[in-house]
Structure formats: C-alpha cells, structure tokens
Write a protein that holds these residues in place. Sequence first.
Motif, PDB file in Angstrom:
ATOM      1  N   THR A 206       0.800  -1.237   0.000  1.00  0.00           N
ATOM      2  CA  THR A 206       0.000   0.000   0.000  1.00  0.00           C
ATOM      3  C   THR A 206       0.824   1.274   0.000  1.00  0.00           C
ATOM      4  OG1 THR A 206      -0.117   0.040   2.417  1.00  0.00           O
ATOM      5  CG2 THR A 206      -1.821  -1.212   1.229  1.00  0.00           C
ATOM      6  N   ARG A 207       2.145   1.180   0.125  1.00  0.00           N
ATOM      7  CA  ARG A 207       2.988   2.369   0.203  1.00  0.00           C
ATOM      8  C   ARG A 207       3.928   2.418  -0.997  1.00  0.00           C
ATOM      9  NH1 ARG A 207       4.670   2.342   6.638  1.00  0.00           N
ATOM     10  NH2 ARG A 207       2.542   2.208   7.459  1.00  0.00           N
ATOM     11  N   GLU A 208       3.367   2.762  -2.107  1.00  0.00           N
ATOM     12  CA  GLU A 208       4.136   2.785  -3.341  1.00  0.00           C
ATOM     13  C   GLU A 208       5.284   3.788  -3.245  1.00  0.00           C
ATOM     14  OE1 GLU A 208       3.432   3.414  -8.152  1.00  0.00           O
ATOM     15  OE2 GLU A 208       1.746   3.458  -6.750  1.00  0.00           O
ATOM     16  N   GLY A 209       6.461   3.330  -3.630  1.00  0.00           N
ATOM     17  CA  GLY A 209       7.617   4.224  -3.606  1.00  0.00           C
ATOM     18  C   GLY A 209       8.412   4.184  -2.320  1.00  0.00           C
ATOM     19  N   GLU A 210       7.925   3.491  -1.278  1.00  0.00           N
ATOM     20  CA  GLU A 210       8.677   3.357  -0.034  1.00  0.00           C
ATOM     21  C   GLU A 210       9.325   1.979   0.004  1.00  0.00           C
ATOM     22  OE1 GLU A 210       6.652   4.305   3.545  1.00  0.00           O
ATOM     23  OE2 GLU A 210       5.592   6.024   2.691  1.00  0.00           O
ATOM     24  N   TYR A 211      10.622   1.987   0.221  1.00  0.00           N
ATOM     25  CA  TYR A 211      11.367   0.733   0.147  1.00  0.00           C
ATOM     26  C   TYR A 211      12.159   0.496   1.421  1.00  0.00           C
ATOM     27  CZ  TYR A 211      10.328   1.323  -4.793  1.00  0.00           C
ATOM     28  OH  TYR A 211       9.682   1.515  -5.978  1.00  0.00           O
ATOM     29  N   PHE A 212      12.161  -0.749   1.862  1.00  0.00           N
ATOM     30  CA  PHE A 212      12.992  -1.153   2.992  1.00  0.00           C
ATOM     31  C   PHE A 212      14.421  -1.323   2.484  1.00  0.00           C
ATOM     32  CE2 PHE A 212      13.079  -2.810   7.281  1.00  0.00           C
ATOM     33  CZ  PHE A 212      14.227  -3.579   7.303  1.00  0.00           C
ATOM     34  N   PRO A 213      15.410  -0.697   3.115  1.00  0.00           N
ATOM     35  CA  PRO A 213      16.787  -0.823   2.639  1.00  0.00           C
ATOM     36  C   PRO A 213      17.333  -2.218   2.919  1.00  0.00           C
ATOM     37  CG  PRO A 213      16.734   0.380   4.701  1.00  0.00           C
ATOM     38  CD  PRO A 213      15.304   0.176   4.282  1.00  0.00           C
ATOM     39  N   ILE A 214      17.375  -3.048   1.914  1.00  0.00           N
ATOM     40  CA  ILE A 214      17.750  -4.442   2.107  1.00  0.00           C
ATOM     41  C   ILE A 214      18.464  -4.952   0.869  1.00  0.00           C
ATOM     42  CG2 ILE A 214      15.603  -5.416   1.187  1.00  0.00           C
ATOM     43  CD1 ILE A 214      15.696  -7.440   3.465  1.00  0.00           C
ATOM     44  N   GLU A 215      19.421  -5.821   1.071  1.00  0.00           N
ATOM     45  CA  GLU A 215      20.128  -6.439  -0.041  1.00  0.00           C
ATOM     46  C   GLU A 215      19.425  -7.735  -0.408  1.00  0.00           C
ATOM     47  OE1 GLU A 215      24.250  -6.919   0.736  1.00  0.00           O
ATOM     48  OE2 GLU A 215      24.418  -4.979   1.740  1.00  0.00           O
ATOM     49  N   GLU A 216      19.155  -7.925  -1.682  1.00  0.00           N
ATOM     50  CA  GLU A 216      18.504  -9.138  -2.110  1.00  0.00           C
ATOM     51  C   GLU A 216      18.777  -9.403  -3.573  1.00  0.00           C
ATOM     52  OE1 GLU A 216      14.204  -9.082  -2.254  1.00  0.00           O
ATOM     53  OE2 GLU A 216      14.203  -6.930  -2.096  1.00  0.00           O
ATOM     54  N   ASP A 217      18.420 -10.590  -4.020  1.00  0.00           N
ATOM     55  CA  ASP A 217      18.486 -10.904  -5.441  1.00  0.00           C
ATOM     56  C   ASP A 217      17.147 -11.480  -5.861  1.00  0.00           C
ATOM     57  OD1 ASP A 217      18.388 -13.513  -4.526  1.00  0.00           O
ATOM     58  OD2 ASP A 217      20.539 -13.848  -4.758  1.00  0.00           O
ATOM     59  N   ALA A 218      17.086 -12.062  -7.031  1.00  0.00           N
ATOM     60  CA  ALA A 218      15.800 -12.515  -7.560  1.00  0.00           C
ATOM     61  C   ALA A 218      15.188 -13.647  -6.741  1.00  0.00           C
ATOM     62  CB  ALA A 218      15.984 -12.973  -9.008  1.00  0.00           C
ATOM     63  N   ARG A 219      15.998 -14.304  -5.921  1.00  0.00           N
ATOM     64  CA  ARG A 219      15.482 -15.423  -5.128  1.00  0.00           C
ATOM     65  C   ARG A 219      14.877 -14.981  -3.803  1.00  0.00           C
ATOM     66  NH1 ARG A 219      20.507 -18.691  -3.933  1.00  0.00           N
ATOM     67  NH2 ARG A 219      21.244 -16.573  -3.570  1.00  0.00           N
ATOM     68  N   GLY A 220      15.018 -13.705  -3.456  1.00  0.00           N
ATOM     69  CA  GLY A 220      14.603 -13.244  -2.136  1.00  0.00           C
ATOM     70  C   GLY A 220      15.820 -13.012  -1.273  1.00  0.00           C
ATOM     71  N   THR A 221      15.618 -12.970   0.037  1.00  0.00           N
ATOM     72  CA  THR A 221      16.736 -12.698   0.929  1.00  0.00           C
ATOM     73  C   THR A 221      16.492 -13.315   2.297  1.00  0.00           C
ATOM     74  OG1 THR A 221      18.034 -10.957   1.973  1.00  0.00           O
ATOM     75  CG2 THR A 221      15.714 -10.505   1.662  1.00  0.00           C
ATOM     76  N   TYR A 222      17.586 -13.630   2.976  1.00  0.00           N
ATOM     77  CA  TYR A 222      17.530 -14.194   4.321  1.00  0.00           C
ATOM     78  C   TYR A 222      17.826 -13.082   5.330  1.00  0.00           C
ATOM     79  CZ  TYR A 222      17.970 -18.638   1.804  1.00  0.00           C
ATOM     80  OH  TYR A 222      17.786 -19.705   0.965  1.00  0.00           O
TER      81      TYR A 222
END
Length: 407
Positions: A206-222
Amino acid sequence: MKKAELLSPAGNMEKLKMAILYGADAVYLGGTSFGLRTLAGNFTNEEMDAAVRFAHERGKKVYVTVNIYPRNDDLDALPDYLSFLSDIDVDGILVADLGIFMTARKVVPNMPIHISTQANNTNIATVNAWRELGASRVVLARELSMHEIKEIRDATRTELEMFVHGAMCISYSGRCLISSFLTGRDANRGNCAQACRWRYALMEETREGEYFPIEEDARGTYFFNSKDLCLINHIDDILGAGIDSLKIEGRMKSIHYVASVTKVYREAIDAYYDDSEHFKVKKEWLDELEKVSHRPYTTGFMYGQPTHDDQIYGTSSYVQTSDFVGLVLSYDAKTHVATVEQRNNMKAGQEIEVFQPKGKTFRQIIHDMHDDAGNAIDVAPHPQQILTMQMDAPVEPYSVLRRDVKQ
C-alpha cells in the motif's frame, strides 16, 4: 585467580562424552521435557543418570535446562522432575521463568539455579535481583557489549556466564515469536522451527515508492539470518573481565562440532592462564573453527551494534573445510590398528586428518581397510559401518577422522 569454566553443549550421550573428553569443565543438557531444544535428542531419565555419573567420575559438572516458559498444564510434572534431578545429583539447573525458579527454591532448596539468557539479563539491577532471590549464576544476554559486561562484573558477586561461540538468534535473548506465528511451534516451549533461517522477500503493498533498505536478489533474501558468534579472538578480554563460565552454543550440532570447538576454547583458556601477558590467538585455532559446519563468524554486540555485515542475506547454508568421516572406537598399540565407526564415505588412498582429544593432530593416507569380518575393502559406504585400518601414529579412542571438503 580462579580459572573460568568452559561449558559445552550435550545434545545426547555421545556429544556429552565428546565434550568432556575434548576439554569441557561442564556440560549443559536437556531432558525430554522443560527444555528449549526438543529436537536436540535430549536425555531420558535413565540416560541423564548415566550422563551425570560419567561426568562426575571425570570431575566434570552437568547442568540441566529447565528453561521453558511454561503454561499451566506444564506445571503438574515439575516438582517430581526437579526432585529427580536432585536425586541424581545434577550440579545445577538453568531457569528462565520466575514460577519455575520459585518452585525449585521450594522443592529442591539446595539445588544451584542458573538464570538462563532467556530471562533477558541485561543490567546490574536484574543480575543482583536474581542473586538476592537465591540464584547462584546469571547467564548474560547476548546483546551486551564488552563494556556493559565489565560494568556488571564490577557491580555483582554473582557468578556470570556468557556465550562465546555458536548460533545467534534474531530475537532478543532468544525470546522469539516468529516460529509460533508462522508454524504454531512455540520457541519458548522448546519447539523453535528456526524460521529466522528461511528465505524471505519483502513486499509493501500500500505504500508505493517506499522501500525497505535491504540487499537481495531474484530469489529473495535471508534478512533475519545472523552470522554465528565467535569470540576466540577476544578470549583475553573476556577472561580478563572475570567471567566465570564461557559457554558454547550447539546442542543440535554434530559431535565433530562439539569436539573441535571445545578443544579450541580449552586450549585458548589454558594458554591465557598459563601466561596472560603474552597471550596470542593461534592461527591453528582459527583454522580449526573453519573446519566444522558453521555460518560466517561475527563478534555480535561485543564491540558495537551489529550492522548489515553481521547478517547473511544470500543463503542459510553452512560452510566448513572438513568432513567428518569416522570415529575411533579403539586402538591396538601392538598392531597399530584402529577400530573405526564410519560416519561418511571413506575409501583407500584418501588422505585423512586425525583429530584427537589430547594427542597431536596428524594427517595420513588410508592404506587399507577391513570390515568387521576381516575382509579387505576399498570403500566404506554404509553408515556407521565398523571397520579397521592401519594408523601411522598412535590414536586415542573418540578421535575424529576427517577429510578435506575438496576431496
């Protein structure tokens, strides 16, 4: 100066023996109830009685985890269980819940009680409050810095225990609700599903344009997945601060892990007390800790708040440089032949390393092998197959045979 205790995990009887033979002063273990590691193998009452006798015959101690956060229906069996632990002469219990603590004080008043890290022991007031209630030891929260630990040590006469090696929990002092929320398995009653090690993708609908600063790739992230704690490089700080017990995490780890990590910290602690002024961390200790299955290492909260560098975003896999292939059961000094229980594929011509409880580590080629009927074999393919092999040097029972991962 009183020498600090080395406290190792014992998920079952075999791991208990390995921990003690490889240098632990004490072990901690759980029964089939009231502990936080229901999948660790654990001990029946009969096994626990035998474990205490094995340890005490060698001058070692046994502490039993009674550190769940119980519900009402857990309490009925508690007094009898505590009485049983007292009857078999365990050296102490680990407790997190105040109700269990007060029950123990009433039912087994002479039993030493250690306050589990699950109780969030983060400050001087809490540590001293537990002491006034009758606790003999407090296990400090993993979230403390070295500076905070020293402040607590200076302000209390209570025995202090802290983790120095092993897996880290994403939740504060292990008080996790993720497992319960996602699977219905209550981590606070011993059934953690280790949901923090799963792969996740973060989506904000619901919050378009707001992103959590996280490193990930196409598989997702741990992004819940912490590196493992390793404080071998800072043993001098810890011992110099007056910590009474150094604890290794890992009741669900292998006997190879228990043996290797215990022996490294045993040698480091002994080296510090032998000559603290000239203490240096040996490269061979660091190399040994890379041989066992582990996540990359971190110092956690000890020297500052963890950053993204203390997490593993791409995988939940373990790394190691050696594979455990066999356990020495006995050795004939006249024939130089060892009887071995196979734990992984072995074959003639392979180079193996022999890692011993007290003796020197050495490498050799597997010259020949025979099965338990005396037949020559080139490969040992069956799990826990009993075989014999010629050794280049004397070996001790419970020595670990391993090969480099690249082989």
